[in-house]
Design a protein around this motif. Structure first.
Motif, PDB file in Angstrom:
ATOM      1  N   LEU A 257       0.832  -1.205   0.000  1.00 12.66           N
ATOM      2  CA  LEU A 257       0.000   0.000   0.000  1.00 12.66           C
ATOM      3  C   LEU A 257       0.870   1.261   0.000  1.00 12.66           C
ATOM      4  N   LEU A 258       1.973   1.230   0.722  1.00  5.34           N
ATOM      5  CA  LEU A 258       2.903   2.357   0.710  1.00  5.34           C
ATOM      6  C   LEU A 258       3.473   2.568  -0.692  1.00  5.34           C
ATOM      7  N   HIS A 259       3.827   1.483  -1.346  1.00  3.40           N
ATOM      8  CA  HIS A 259       4.343   1.557  -2.712  1.00  3.40           C
ATOM      9  C   HIS A 259       3.343   2.251  -3.630  1.00  3.40           C
ATOM     10  N   HIS A 260       2.089   1.826  -3.574  1.00  3.34           N
ATOM     11  CA  HIS A 260       1.068   2.423  -4.431  1.00  3.34           C
ATOM     12  C   HIS A 260       0.772   3.868  -4.039  1.00  3.34           C
ATOM     13  N   ALA A 261       0.807   4.161  -2.762  1.00  2.00           N
ATOM     14  CA  ALA A 261       0.548   5.534  -2.316  1.00  2.00           C
ATOM     15  C   ALA A 261       1.639   6.481  -2.804  1.00  2.00           C
ATOM     16  N   LEU A 262       2.897   6.050  -2.729  1.00  2.00           N
ATOM     17  CA  LEU A 262       4.001   6.906  -3.169  1.00  2.00           C
ATOM     18  C   LEU A 262       4.014   7.114  -4.677  1.00  2.00           C
TER      19      LEU A 262
ATOM     20  N   ARG B 250      -9.086   2.102  -4.307  1.00  2.00           N
ATOM     21  CA  ARG B 250      -9.860   1.242  -3.417  1.00  2.00           C
ATOM     22  C   ARG B 250      -9.704  -0.233  -3.784  1.00  2.00           C
ATOM     23  N   LYS B 251      -9.718  -0.538  -5.080  1.00  2.00           N
ATOM     24  CA  LYS B 251      -9.618  -1.941  -5.489  1.00  2.00           C
ATOM     25  C   LYS B 251      -8.250  -2.541  -5.137  1.00  2.00           C
ATOM     26  N   ILE B 252      -7.212  -1.733  -5.109  1.00  2.00           N
ATOM     27  CA  ILE B 252      -5.882  -2.220  -4.716  1.00  2.00           C
ATOM     28  C   ILE B 252      -5.858  -2.538  -3.230  1.00  2.00           C
ATOM     29  N   VAL B 253      -6.482  -1.685  -2.431  1.00  3.52           N
ATOM     30  CA  VAL B 253      -6.565  -1.950  -0.990  1.00  3.52           C
ATOM     31  C   VAL B 253      -7.334  -3.249  -0.749  1.00  3.52           C
ATOM     32  N   VAL B 254      -8.456  -3.408  -1.441  1.00  5.57           N
ATOM     33  CA  VAL B 254      -9.257  -4.623  -1.299  1.00  5.57           C
ATOM     34  C   VAL B 254      -8.446  -5.844  -1.747  1.00  5.57           C
ATOM     35  N   GLU B 255      -7.675  -5.702  -2.820  1.00  2.70           N
ATOM     36  CA  GLU B 255      -6.861  -6.814  -3.305  1.00  2.70           C
ATOM     37  C   GLU B 255      -5.853  -7.267  -2.254  1.00  2.70           C
ATOM     38  N   TYR B 256      -5.147  -6.332  -1.629  1.00  2.00           N
ATOM     39  CA  TYR B 256      -4.164  -6.715  -0.595  1.00  2.00           C
ATOM     40  C   TYR B 256      -4.857  -7.362   0.601  1.00  2.00           C
TER      41      TYR B 256
END
Length: 87
Positions: free
Chosen positions: A51-56, A62-68
């Protein structure tokens, strides 16, 4: 904000976290409680790192958070089903 770090660094770091986590789980295989705590810790670190990688890189959705969350839940569920006899 933190500078953007190349994608390869995150992939290597995630691989390192998962590999060391796997070996930790094998090392503490004598105790289901320690295995469970180790697995939860590894999954949390893996998810937060992703999530840090995607945030930076400004690709956090939202779909990435749900995926993790779902990947971590599936891994934890498989672990529980494989160890149901120890409970």
């Amino acid at each position: 904000m933190l500078a953007r770090i190349p994608h390869q660094f995150y992939y290597i770091l995630e691989l390192l976290v998962l590999t060391l986590g796997f070996f930790l789980i094998v090392i503490v295989s004598f105790n289901l409680y320690f295995q469970t705590i180790s697995l939860i810790s590894v999954l949390i670190i893996y998810s937060l790192l992703g999530l840090l990688h995607h945030a930076l890189h400004h690709t956090l959705r939202r779909k990435i958070v749900v995926e993790y969350i779902l990947v971590s839940a599936v891994i934890f569920t498989v672990f529980i089903f494989l160890n149901i006899g120890k409970i």
